[in-house]
Design a protein around this motif. Structure first.
Motif, PDB file in Angstrom:
ATOM      1  N   LEU A   1       0.848  -1.187   0.000  1.00 29.90           N
ATOM      2  CA  LEU A   1       0.000   0.000   0.000  1.00 29.90           C
ATOM      3  C   LEU A   1       0.887   1.242   0.000  1.00 29.90           C
ATOM      4  O   LEU A   1       2.029   1.194   0.495  1.00 29.90           O
ATOM      5  CB  LEU A   1      -0.914   0.011   1.222  1.00 29.90           C
ATOM      6  CG  LEU A   1      -2.005  -1.068   1.252  1.00 29.90           C
ATOM      7  CD1 LEU A   1      -2.702  -1.088   2.617  1.00 29.90           C
ATOM      8  CD2 LEU A   1      -3.016  -0.853   0.137  1.00 29.90           C
ATOM      9  N   PRO A   2       0.416   2.352  -0.541  1.00 31.23           N
ATOM     10  CA  PRO A   2       1.240   3.574  -0.569  1.00 31.23           C
ATOM     11  C   PRO A   2       1.634   4.012   0.837  1.00 31.23           C
ATOM     12  O   PRO A   2       0.893   3.809   1.801  1.00 31.23           O
ATOM     13  CB  PRO A   2       0.318   4.607  -1.227  1.00 31.23           C
ATOM     14  CG  PRO A   2      -0.725   3.812  -1.939  1.00 31.23           C
ATOM     15  CD  PRO A   2      -0.907   2.551  -1.158  1.00 31.23           C
TER      16      PRO A   2
ATOM     17  N   ASN B   1     -10.301   5.289   3.602  1.00 33.01           N
ATOM     18  CA  ASN B   1      -9.115   6.029   4.023  1.00 33.01           C
ATOM     19  C   ASN B   1      -7.901   5.101   4.037  1.00 33.01           C
ATOM     20  O   ASN B   1      -7.983   3.960   4.485  1.00 33.01           O
ATOM     21  CB  ASN B   1      -9.373   6.629   5.404  1.00 33.01           C
ATOM     22  CG  ASN B   1      -8.226   7.476   5.900  1.00 33.01           C
ATOM     23  OD1 ASN B   1      -7.229   6.947   6.371  1.00 33.01           O
ATOM     24  ND2 ASN B   1      -8.379   8.781   5.804  1.00 33.01           N
ATOM     25  N   LEU B   2      -6.754   5.584   3.531  1.00 29.32           N
ATOM     26  CA  LEU B   2      -5.545   4.771   3.472  1.00 29.32           C
ATOM     27  C   LEU B   2      -5.122   4.288   4.857  1.00 29.32           C
ATOM     28  O   LEU B   2      -4.768   3.111   5.037  1.00 29.32           O
ATOM     29  CB  LEU B   2      -4.410   5.563   2.820  1.00 29.32           C
ATOM     30  CG  LEU B   2      -3.037   4.863   2.784  1.00 29.32           C
ATOM     31  CD1 LEU B   2      -3.098   3.557   1.996  1.00 29.32           C
ATOM     32  CD2 LEU B   2      -1.973   5.795   2.199  1.00 29.32           C
ATOM     33  N   ASP B   3      -5.123   5.166   5.843  1.00 28.80           N
ATOM     34  CA  ASP B   3      -4.727   4.760   7.192  1.00 28.80           C
ATOM     35  C   ASP B   3      -5.670   3.703   7.748  1.00 28.80           C
ATOM     36  O   ASP B   3      -5.238   2.782   8.462  1.00 28.80           O
ATOM     37  CB  ASP B   3      -4.696   5.978   8.125  1.00 28.80           C
ATOM     38  CG  ASP B   3      -3.539   6.916   7.825  1.00 28.80           C
ATOM     39  OD1 ASP B   3      -2.565   6.467   7.191  1.00 28.80           O
ATOM     40  OD2 ASP B   3      -3.619   8.102   8.218  1.00 28.80           O
ATOM     41  N   THR B   4      -6.953   3.834   7.448  1.00 30.91           N
ATOM     42  CA  THR B   4      -7.922   2.823   7.890  1.00 30.91           C
ATOM     43  C   THR B   4      -7.600   1.477   7.270  1.00 30.91           C
ATOM     44  O   THR B   4      -7.614   0.439   7.950  1.00 30.91           O
ATOM     45  CB  THR B   4      -9.347   3.254   7.506  1.00 30.91           C
ATOM     46  OG1 THR B   4      -9.664   4.498   8.138  1.00 30.91           O
ATOM     47  CG2 THR B   4     -10.366   2.198   7.927  1.00 30.91           C
TER      48      THR B   4
ATOM     49  N   GLN C   1      -5.300  -4.037   7.619  1.00 31.60           N
ATOM     50  CA  GLN C   1      -4.291  -4.993   7.153  1.00 31.60           C
ATOM     51  C   GLN C   1      -3.443  -5.506   8.308  1.00 31.60           C
ATOM     52  O   GLN C   1      -3.196  -6.709   8.428  1.00 31.60           O
ATOM     53  CB  GLN C   1      -3.403  -4.337   6.092  1.00 31.60           C
ATOM     54  CG  GLN C   1      -2.342  -5.269   5.514  1.00 31.60           C
ATOM     55  CD  GLN C   1      -1.411  -4.538   4.549  1.00 31.60           C
ATOM     56  OE1 GLN C   1      -1.154  -3.336   4.698  1.00 31.60           O
ATOM     57  NE2 GLN C   1      -0.914  -5.246   3.545  1.00 31.60           N
ATOM     58  N   GLN C   2      -3.011  -4.601   9.161  1.00 36.13           N
ATOM     59  CA  GLN C   2      -2.179  -4.996  10.293  1.00 36.13           C
ATOM     60  C   GLN C   2      -2.948  -5.889  11.261  1.00 36.13           C
ATOM     61  O   GLN C   2      -2.419  -6.901  11.755  1.00 36.13           O
ATOM     62  CB  GLN C   2      -1.667  -3.739  11.024  1.00 36.13           C
ATOM     63  CG  GLN C   2      -0.661  -4.012  12.125  1.00 36.13           C
ATOM     64  CD  GLN C   2       0.636  -4.607  11.612  1.00 36.13           C
ATOM     65  OE1 GLN C   2       0.956  -4.501  10.430  1.00 36.13           O
ATOM     66  NE2 GLN C   2       1.386  -5.257  12.486  1.00 36.13           N
TER      67      GLN C   2
ATOM     68  N   GLU D   1     -15.341  -0.585   2.931  1.00 40.04           N
ATOM     69  CA  GLU D   1     -15.884   0.771   2.790  1.00 40.04           C
ATOM     70  C   GLU D   1     -17.400   0.767   2.919  1.00 40.04           C
ATOM     71  O   GLU D   1     -17.985   1.683   3.499  1.00 40.04           O
ATOM     72  CB  GLU D   1     -15.484   1.337   1.423  1.00 40.04           C
ATOM     73  CG  GLU D   1     -15.960   2.758   1.184  1.00 40.04           C
ATOM     74  CD  GLU D   1     -16.525   2.955  -0.208  1.00 40.04           C
ATOM     75  OE1 GLU D   1     -17.245   3.956  -0.393  1.00 40.04           O
ATOM     76  OE2 GLU D   1     -16.285   2.114  -1.090  1.00 40.04           O
ATOM     77  N   LYS D   2     -18.060  -0.277   2.393  1.00 39.59           N
ATOM     78  CA  LYS D   2     -19.530  -0.346   2.459  1.00 39.59           C
ATOM     79  C   LYS D   2     -19.991  -0.521   3.906  1.00 39.59           C
ATOM     80  O   LYS D   2     -21.000   0.063   4.323  1.00 39.59           O
ATOM     81  CB  LYS D   2     -20.061  -1.487   1.594  1.00 39.59           C
ATOM     82  CG  LYS D   2     -19.505  -1.531   0.178  1.00 39.59           C
ATOM     83  CD  LYS D   2     -19.681  -0.226  -0.568  1.00 39.59           C
ATOM     84  CE  LYS D   2     -19.061  -0.278  -1.958  1.00 39.59           C
ATOM     85  NZ  LYS D   2     -17.593  -0.286  -1.974  1.00 39.59           N
TER      86      LYS D   2
END
Length: 417
Positions: free
Chosen positions: A55-56, A71-74, A79-80, A298-299
């Protein structure tokens, strides 16, 4: 030849014994058999792919938050957690504590949970999920609904609970390409009457599960003798359309109407993609657990009460990871998104009245993505109960289970079978 025959005989006896333990009648023509979830062999591959997904480091467009998607941080946090603390084995063991079965109906394998109350007059209740949900959405309700409880006027009620996987979801076979919610309703009516032996039953539906639920209520009105819904298979109306019908809204209802308008304006993209190009989306994400997490997660986040995971809400990050894990491990993502393309008229703009006198109960939840005031619900069925809740959203069985359980129990107030 002798050893395989002995193995077959042992399995047959086990199937009969399992059916007897839950009060099921064995029906050879439907090949009814006990089922146990075992997807453990696919977990190492899933975790490897999650770990390898890059991921970026930073968002390409900082400051947009979640307004343009997850959101990327979310996503990184999910993932973690997936890699470090989520435990599929523990979740699978917990789910397998319920009585799972499979049956063959119209050449489809239909998976379902069937839990029976100890009360002889328990109401059979069919619970139908939608997308991006699964049968897992209703698992938190089962143990309480099979128990006897007092409801209105001192009456008591309990349920025999049946929770199937829609065709193409989890462990139910992908249906043919031209399969519709009408076909699903027919199969589930067969499941309830011919396979399980119930002469009448009640149904609950949400999201795309409301399609077959409403068809059962409308077309199978001799067997479906009550319905409880939290969604309708009819598009909600705009404020202008409601005003034209002289429907006025309370402050809570005005909030819920605005919530629908926001979804209709900014949240409809996935609906259009899955309705028109499900194969492109499905194949792109088929073997990509992080991709499925971004799409499905996201949904869950945007469709739920912002207070999800607090108070009585069970919709936390672990629950979302469980749902996505089931989609990935059961390899059902492609067939699940096809339900939109298979049902281009699944949500109609033409409100019609169901051909039944059976009671219809409806529950609204403040943060749901669709809103129908009582006057609209009354247009489509014999509305006898309408309850509106300040807590919960599109997944009330997870977000406000106590309220949904109480509302479902009110079926017993109107049950006359």
């Amino acid at each position: 030849m002798f050893v395989p025959f002995i193995q077959y005989l042992a399995f047959a006896l086990l199937s009969i014994r399992g059916a007897e333990c839950t009060g099921l009648q064995t029906t050879p023509s439907f090949n009814l058999r006990p089922f146990s979830i075992d997807l453990s062999n696919r977990v190492p591959t899933m975790l490897s792919k999650i770990n390898e997904t890059q991921l970026p480091d930073l968002p390409e467009y900082p400051g947009v938050g979640s307004s343009f998607g997850i959101n990327l941080d979310t996503l990184k946090s999910f993932q973690q957690e997936w890699l470090t603390s989520f435990n599929w084995e523990k979740e699978q063991s917990s789910i397998n504590q319920f009585n799972h079965f499979e049956a063959t109906i119209e050449n489809l394998t239909i998976h379902f949970i069937h839990e029976k109350s100890k009360c002889p007059n328990a109401i059979p209740l069919l619970l139908l999920h939608g997308w991006p949900s699964s049968f897992l959405e209703f698992v938190p309700l089962i143990n309480q609904l099979v128990q006897r409880a007092n409801i209105s006027y001192g009456k008591s009620v309990s349920f025999n609970i049946i929770v199937p996987s829609l065709p193409g979801f989890a462990f139910s076979s992908p249906p043919p390409a031209n399969w519709t919610v009408v076909d699903t309703a027919r199969v589930f009516n067969t499941l309830m009457t011919d396979v399980l032996g119930y002469s009448t039953f009640a149904v609950h539906g949400t999201d795309f599960g409301v399609g077959p639920a409403y068809v059962l209520y409308d077309q199978y009105n001799k067997t479906t003798r009550a319905a409880h819904l939290v969604f309708l298979p009819f598009f909600p109306l705009t404020p202008t359309e409601l005003q034209a019908l002289n429907i006025t809204l309370s402050p809570l209802e005005e909030f819920e109407e605005q919530r629908f308008i926001e979804w209709d304006t900014f949240g409809l993209g996935y609906f259009l993609e899955q309705s028109t190009k499900p194969n492109t989306l499905g194949l792109a994400l088929y073997d990509n657990p992080i991709g499925q997490l971004a799409w499905i997660g996201e949904k869950y986040i945007n469709g739920s009460d912002p207070r999800a995971g607090t108070g009585g809400s069970l919709l936390n990050s672990n629950e979302i990871l469980l749902s996505v894990s089931l989609y990935y491990l059961s390899q059902c993502f492609v067939s699940s998104v096809y339900i939109y393309a298979q049902n281009p008229g699944g949500f109609s703009t033409n409100y019609t009245k169901a051909r039944t006198d059976a009671p219809l109960l409806f529950s609204a939840f403040k943060y749901n993505i669709g809103f129908w005031p009582p006057a609209l619900v009354a247009k489509v069925g014999n509305l006898v109960s309408y309850r509106n809740h300040y807590v919960g959203g599109h997944f009330p069985a997870l977000e406000n289970p106590s309220a949904l359980i109480a509302d479902l129990r009110e079926i017993g107030t109107y049950w006359t079978d």
